[in-house]
Design a protein around this motif. Structure first.
Motif, PDB file in Angstrom:
ATOM      1  N   LEU A  57      53.873 101.553 114.699  1.00 59.54           N
ATOM      2  CA  LEU A  57      53.053 102.575 114.072  1.00 59.54           C
ATOM      3  C   LEU A  57      53.585 102.751 112.660  1.00 59.54           C
ATOM      4  O   LEU A  57      54.795 102.899 112.479  1.00 59.54           O
ATOM      5  CB  LEU A  57      53.162 103.876 114.875  1.00 59.54           C
ATOM      6  N   GLU A  58      52.710 102.670 111.653  1.00 56.43           N
ATOM      7  CA  GLU A  58      53.144 102.784 110.257  1.00 56.43           C
ATOM      8  C   GLU A  58      52.503 104.017 109.641  1.00 56.43           C
ATOM      9  O   GLU A  58      51.279 104.180 109.690  1.00 56.43           O
ATOM     10  CB  GLU A  58      52.757 101.539 109.473  1.00 56.43           C
ATOM     11  N   LEU A  59      53.339 104.889 109.076  1.00 62.20           N
ATOM     12  CA  LEU A  59      52.886 106.146 108.483  1.00 62.20           C
ATOM     13  C   LEU A  59      53.532 106.350 107.126  1.00 62.20           C
ATOM     14  O   LEU A  59      54.572 105.763 106.837  1.00 62.20           O
ATOM     15  CB  LEU A  59      53.261 107.327 109.394  1.00 62.20           C
ATOM     16  N   LYS A  60      52.935 107.204 106.333  1.00 62.49           N
ATOM     17  CA  LYS A  60      53.555 107.644 105.089  1.00 62.49           C
ATOM     18  C   LYS A  60      54.430 108.848 105.398  1.00 62.49           C
ATOM     19  O   LYS A  60      54.171 109.585 106.360  1.00 62.49           O
ATOM     20  CB  LYS A  60      52.485 108.026 104.070  1.00 62.49           C
ATOM     21  N   ALA A  61      55.435 109.065 104.587  1.00 62.30           N
ATOM     22  CA  ALA A  61      56.283 110.245 104.757  1.00 62.30           C
ATOM     23  C   ALA A  61      55.414 111.495 104.659  1.00 62.30           C
ATOM     24  O   ALA A  61      54.444 111.527 103.903  1.00 62.30           O
ATOM     25  CB  ALA A  61      57.377 110.259 103.690  1.00 62.30           C
ATOM     26  N   GLY A  62      55.750 112.503 105.454  1.00 64.39           N
ATOM     27  CA  GLY A  62      54.997 113.749 105.410  1.00 64.39           C
ATOM     28  C   GLY A  62      55.037 114.490 106.728  1.00 64.39           C
ATOM     29  O   GLY A  62      55.798 114.153 107.636  1.00 64.39           O
ATOM     30  N   LYS A  63      54.184 115.504 106.820  1.00 59.33           N
ATOM     31  CA  LYS A  63      54.127 116.380 107.993  1.00 59.33           C
ATOM     32  C   LYS A  63      53.172 115.811 109.033  1.00 59.33           C
ATOM     33  O   LYS A  63      52.046 115.436 108.705  1.00 59.33           O
ATOM     34  CB  LYS A  63      53.647 117.771 107.584  1.00 59.33           C
ATOM     35  N   TYR A  64      53.642 115.794 110.274  1.00 60.58           N
ATOM     36  CA  TYR A  64      52.837 115.264 111.373  1.00 60.58           C
ATOM     37  C   TYR A  64      52.957 116.148 112.601  1.00 60.58           C
ATOM     38  O   TYR A  64      53.984 116.789 112.831  1.00 60.58           O
ATOM     39  CB  TYR A  64      53.288 113.848 111.755  1.00 60.58           C
ATOM     40  N   THR A  65      51.901 116.119 113.393  1.00 58.01           N
ATOM     41  CA  THR A  65      51.924 116.665 114.738  1.00 58.01           C
ATOM     42  C   THR A  65      51.648 115.510 115.680  1.00 58.01           C
ATOM     43  O   THR A  65      50.592 114.863 115.580  1.00 58.01           O
ATOM     44  CB  THR A  65      50.854 117.756 114.931  1.00 58.01           C
ATOM     45  N   LEU A 131      58.283 103.035 115.005  1.00 55.92           N
ATOM     46  CA  LEU A 131      57.528 103.785 114.012  1.00 55.92           C
ATOM     47  C   LEU A 131      58.214 103.551 112.668  1.00 55.92           C
ATOM     48  O   LEU A 131      59.427 103.748 112.551  1.00 55.92           O
ATOM     49  CB  LEU A 131      57.525 105.275 114.341  1.00 55.92           C
ATOM     50  N   VAL A 132      57.444 103.088 111.670  1.00 57.50           N
ATOM     51  CA  VAL A 132      57.984 102.838 110.338  1.00 57.50           C
ATOM     52  C   VAL A 132      57.335 103.815 109.380  1.00 57.50           C
ATOM     53  O   VAL A 132      56.108 103.929 109.324  1.00 57.50           O
ATOM     54  CB  VAL A 132      57.713 101.385 109.886  1.00 57.50           C
ATOM     55  N   VAL A 133      58.163 104.529 108.622  1.00 59.36           N
ATOM     56  CA  VAL A 133      57.674 105.504 107.659  1.00 59.36           C
ATOM     57  C   VAL A 133      58.031 105.027 106.267  1.00 59.36           C
ATOM     58  O   VAL A 133      59.204 104.722 105.989  1.00 59.36           O
ATOM     59  CB  VAL A 133      58.277 106.905 107.933  1.00 59.36           C
TER      60      VAL A 133
END
Length: 134
Positions: A57-65, A131-133
């Motif tokens: 799963l690849e996401l940008k840094a930040g707030k997540y739920t 998970l990669v941020v």
């Protein structure tokens, strides 16, 4: 890859079935489990290859739920997201919790920083998914 504005809180939905997160693996394996021990047996045979076949799963840094649902697992589950490796666990944010009874959904909020993470359910148990941020 998902993106999110710095002020927004993006929801990532994850569904647990016996021994796996559905969104994390390319196939619903249809495992049957009445206890965590059943999943441990499945994982001894298939866990490593399943983890290798899953896409990070690849996401940008930040707030997540992370909205996690227990779909038809007949025992309480949880969720654990943490930095990968000893250094990652010590330096990156983490979130965990339990109480996911059959058919329930719980939210786990976290502000992710750049790095590599793992997520899993030690109570189900599942493989460690990446998970990669950025």
């Amino acid at each position: 890859m998902l993106s999110n504005p710095a002020s927004a809180n993006t929801v990532i939905e994850l569904t647990q079935v016996p021994c796996q997160f559905l969104e994390s693996e390319p196939t619903d394996h249809g495992f049957s489990a009445n206890s965590a021990d059943d999943c441990k047996d499945h994982n001894k045979r298939t866990g490593d290859s399943r983890a290798q076949q899953s896409q990070p799963l690849e996401l940008k840094a930040g707030k997540y739920t992370f909205r996690v649902t227990n779909k038809n697992v007949p025992y309480p589950l949880g969720f654990w997201l943490r930095g990968e490796g000893v250094i990652g666990r010590a330096t990156l944010p983490s979130v965990s919790g339990g109480g996911l009874a059959t058919g329930t959904t719980l939210d786990y909020e976290i502000t992710l920083e750049p790095g590599e993470y793992l997520y899993s359910c030690p109570l189900n148990p599942t493989p460690d998914y990446k998970l990669v941020v950025r």
